[in-house]
Enzyme design. Structure first.
Site, PDB file in Angstrom:
ATOM      1  CB  CYS A 167      -0.863  -0.024   1.148  1.00  0.00           C
ATOM      2  SG  CYS A 167      -0.195  -0.216   2.863  1.00  0.00           S
ATOM      3  CG  HIS A 202      -4.964   0.399   4.182  1.00  0.00           C
ATOM      4  ND1 HIS A 202      -3.963  -0.157   3.367  1.00  0.00           N
ATOM      5  CD2 HIS A 202      -6.023   0.981   3.468  1.00  0.00           C
ATOM      6  CE1 HIS A 202      -4.644   0.006   1.899  1.00  0.00           C
ATOM      7  NE2 HIS A 202      -5.925   0.452   2.154  1.00  0.00           N
ATOM      8  CB  SER A 219      -6.734  -2.784   0.204  1.00  0.00           C
ATOM      9  OG  SER A 219      -6.982  -3.631   1.290  1.00  0.00           O
TER      10      SER A 219
END
Length: 362
Positions: A167, A202, A219
């Site tokens: 990510c 994230h 993701s």
């Protein structure tokens, strides 16, 4: 040789079914991390977790050096139920397919901004096809303290090598691919969630254009990466991600939002990764909305401020010697010589001669 094998390893990880399935049930973020202070959270790559399992960062660059290569395979053997057998089968194969280099998206002048962003998102997603990077190794080292121009060089390397990314790498690549869109503002948007006693982080690339917000990213979950430009406020975008996390039984604890990123790929500015840090679990929905509105105003104010110029070769060659003392006599004399002839130094007026013992005072 190493590069081909690395790419092939990922393409052959369709055998990782048990591992992927187990991770998908419990992990929705790109990186899971244990609770620790903010500095370690940003820079402590050694303490990163992927689904609760530590993963490594390739610090030696590409091609992958022997030590990192062997470290990756030892990690595979530890985290996969049949890791040693799979490693031997893949490493001993002589017919591994060649991994194609993906083509960077191109646009017609009439291509709309939403269509361009969708093309960028497709390119980012294609880098992880058919599965997310489960090698246990992040191939590109991303240091957040590096200037933007250095991070853009890493983005070029991602394009050249076409290896699977995670990510944070996707955010850097998204910035690079959208630099040619001056009407689109980009900013880092990261989330910290909690699930079953563990914390997970994230990050995506927030987008703002035409009065609407969206996001680019990568993701394991479809609803935790790309968001089209259809959210009226930043609060609406964050609540969209929060709702997606709730669907996976994750509780959103913290949101970090950076400032707008420069469109100049040669800029020596550092990305402001966490201009605002918001403890979501300590705020009501209305308080959260006000905090996000405040950050939106801060970002708009930055647009009007000129960024420092990038140090081009022409500018460097035109600059004087840095060894010259600014206060040297030579420079002072040159200023005196450049003074217009009509300009005279103003002196204090002298009193006229004594007249009858009186002086005129002003």
């Amino acid at each position: 040789m190493f590069l081909t094998c690395c790419g092939s390893v990922t393409s052959r990880f369709q055998d990782w079914g048990p591992l992927c399935g187990g991770m998908l049930r419990t992990t929705v973020g790109c990186v899971g991390v244990e609770e620790r202070d903010e500095e370690q959270e940003d820079e402590g790559e050694e303490d990163l977790r992927d689904g609760g399992v530590p993963f490594f960062v390739n610090r030696g660059g590409l091609p992958v050096d022997e030590e990192t290569w062997e470290q990756m395979w030892r990690h595979v053997a530890r985290i996969h139920p049949n890791g040693e057998a799979i490693g031997k089968r893949i490493r001993g194969a002589s017919d591994l397919p060649k991994i194609p280099t993906l083509s960077v998206p191109t646009y017609q002048p009439t291509t709309s901004i939403p269509q361009r962003l969708e093309a960028i998102q497709k390119y980012i997603r294609d880098l992880q096809y058919p599965l997310y990077n489960h090698t246990g190794t992040q191939f590109f080292e991303i240091k957040k303290s590096r200037p933007l121009t250095a991070l853009m060089d890493i983005a070029k390397e991602m394009i050249r090598e076409s290896l699977p990314i995670k990510c944070l790498e996707a955010v850097i690549l998204g910035i690079y691919l959208s630099n040619s869109m001056p009407g689109v503002e980009r900013f880092p948007l990261s989330f910290k969630t909690q699930f079953s006693g563990n914390h997970f982080c994230h990050i995506v690339l927030g987008m703002h254009s035409g009065g609407r917000f969206g996001a680019l990213g990568i993701s394991r979950r479809e609803d935790l990466m790309f968001k089209p430009l259809e959210f009226r406020t930043l609060a609406d975008l964050v609540q969209e991600f929060e709702g997606a996390y709730r669907g996976y039984w994750h509780t959103l604890r913290k949101v970090k939002i950076g400032q707008y990123v420069s469109h100049d790929p040669h800029s020596v500015e550092q990305i402001d990764w966490k201009h605002s840090i918001i403890d979501v679990d300590k705020l009501t929905k209305e308080e959260l909305r006000r905090e996000l509105e405040r950050h939106t105003r801060d970002m708009r104010l930055k647009i009007g401020k000129a960024a420092p110029p990038s140090p081009t070769k022409d500018r460097k060659s035109s600059m004087g010697s840095p060894l010259r003392n600014p206060g040297s006599p030579m420079r002072r004399n040159s200023r005196i010589e450049r003074r217009p002839s009509g300009e005279k130094k103003v002196l204090d007026p002298k009193p006229p001669p004594d007249m009858n013992g009186y002086q005129i005072r002003v």
